[in-house]
Design a protein around this motif. Structure first.
Motif, mmCIF file in Angstrom:
data_model
loop_
_atom_site.group_PDB
_atom_site.id
_atom_site.type_symbol
_atom_site.label_atom_id
_atom_site.label_comp_id
_atom_site.label_asym_id
_atom_site.label_seq_id
_atom_site.Cartn_x
_atom_site.Cartn_y
_atom_site.Cartn_z
ATOM 1 N N ALA A 288 -3.613 3.700 4.770
ATOM 2 C CA ALA A 288 -4.551 3.402 5.853
ATOM 3 C C ALA A 288 -4.966 1.930 5.887
ATOM 4 N N ILE A 289 -4.847 1.207 4.767
ATOM 5 C CA ILE A 289 -5.232 -0.210 4.784
ATOM 6 C C ILE A 289 -4.121 -1.086 5.379
ATOM 7 N N GLY A 290 -2.949 -0.507 5.629
ATOM 8 C CA GLY A 290 -1.873 -1.257 6.278
ATOM 9 C C GLY A 290 -1.193 -2.271 5.393
ATOM 10 N N ARG A 291 -1.279 -2.073 4.110
ATOM 11 C CA ARG A 291 -0.652 -2.995 3.151
ATOM 12 C C ARG A 291 0.444 -2.254 2.415
ATOM 13 N N SER A 292 1.501 -2.946 2.093
ATOM 14 C CA SER A 292 2.564 -2.314 1.317
ATOM 15 C C SER A 292 2.681 -3.021 -0.027
ATOM 16 N N CYS A 293 2.929 -2.247 -1.046
ATOM 17 C CA CYS A 293 3.052 -2.844 -2.376
ATOM 18 C C CYS A 293 4.434 -3.483 -2.492
ATOM 19 N N ASP A 294 4.516 -4.444 -3.393
ATOM 20 C CA ASP A 294 5.755 -5.195 -3.563
ATOM 21 C C ASP A 294 5.795 -5.708 -5.003
ATOM 22 N N SER A 295 6.855 -5.383 -5.708
ATOM 23 C CA SER A 295 6.960 -5.848 -7.095
ATOM 24 C C SER A 295 7.026 -7.375 -7.162
ATOM 25 N N GLY A 296 7.525 -8.006 -6.099
ATOM 26 C CA GLY A 296 7.553 -9.474 -6.054
ATOM 27 C C GLY A 296 6.153 -10.057 -6.053
ATOM 28 N N ASP A 297 5.218 -9.366 -5.389
ATOM 29 C CA ASP A 297 3.823 -9.824 -5.410
ATOM 30 C C ASP A 297 3.270 -9.757 -6.832
ATOM 31 N N TRP A 298 3.582 -8.656 -7.542
ATOM 32 C CA TRP A 298 3.114 -8.524 -8.925
ATOM 33 C C TRP A 298 3.676 -9.655 -9.795
ATOM 34 N N ILE A 299 4.952 -9.982 -9.606
ATOM 35 C CA ILE A 299 5.558 -11.069 -10.393
ATOM 36 C C ILE A 299 4.850 -12.384 -10.098
ATOM 37 N N ASN A 300 4.627 -12.688 -8.812
ATOM 38 C CA ASN A 300 3.940 -13.928 -8.449
ATOM 39 C C ASN A 300 2.502 -13.942 -8.958
ATOM 40 N N ASN A 301 1.799 -12.807 -8.846
ATOM 41 C CA ASN A 301 0.431 -12.726 -9.365
ATOM 42 C C ASN A 301 0.407 -12.962 -10.870
ATOM 43 N N THR A 302 1.386 -12.411 -11.563
ATOM 44 C CA THR A 302 1.457 -12.581 -13.021
ATOM 45 C C THR A 302 1.733 -14.033 -13.384
ATOM 46 N N ILE A 303 2.569 -14.704 -12.606
ATOM 47 C CA ILE A 303 2.797 -16.144 -12.831
ATOM 48 C C ILE A 303 1.470 -16.891 -12.680
#
Length: 154
Positions: free
Chosen positions: A106-121
């Motif tokens: 419902a929030i209109g966002r999709s998860c992405d492992s690439g986002d997790w990698i960038n966030n971890t960097i």
């Protein structure tokens, strides 16, 4: 990149002011929450994308995902005097954000492992800046004859 220059100096000042560091950590989490969990009006075509590739900084989204986690982890690392733990917590927080995005369409966002990698960097950069802040504060204390312990490894 101003954060990389100013971060360690501000962080070293905050080492002896952990309450202020905690308040600033909370304030720095607001943009993170707004940009990752605020509902957007769009149709999702995929709920979660898994991709394991080296991130590129060619797009503004990749850089934004990195920068979102630098300040909160830097500040939390200084407040706790545990930069490695703060970096791990930042990476863990990113997992939680991506899980919420996947679980709540419902929030209109999709998860992405690439986002997790960038966030971890970004979390690792924040942890490194926190470590540098603690090191600068410890050297400053030694130079001024105050041998009270201010260690990055406590």
């Amino acid at each position: 990149m101003l954060l990389i220059l100013v971060g360690p100096l501000a962080g070293s000042w905050l080492v002896t002011r952990p309450r202020i560091a905690w308040v600033l950590t909370a304030v720095s989490m607001l943009p993170l929450a707004l940009l990752t969990l605020m509902p957007v009006d769009r149709e999702l075509f995929a709920r979660c994308e898994v991709r394991w590739q080296v991130p590129t900084l060619t797009g503004p989204e990749s850089l934004a995902n990195i920068l979102l986690f630098v300040a909160p982890v830097l500040l939390a690392g200084v407040a706790t005097r545990r930069p490695v733990l703060a970096a791990l917590a930042g990476s863990g927080l990113s997992v939680v954000v991506e899980a919420v995005q996947a679980a709540v369409p419902a929030i209109g966002r999709s998860c992405d492992s690439g986002d997790w990698i960038n966030n971890t960097i970004g979390a690792v950069i924040g942890g490194a800046l926190a470590w540098l802040s603690l090191t600068v504060a410890a050297r400053r204390k030694r130079r001024h004859g105050d041998f009270q312990e201010v260690s990055a490894f406590r």
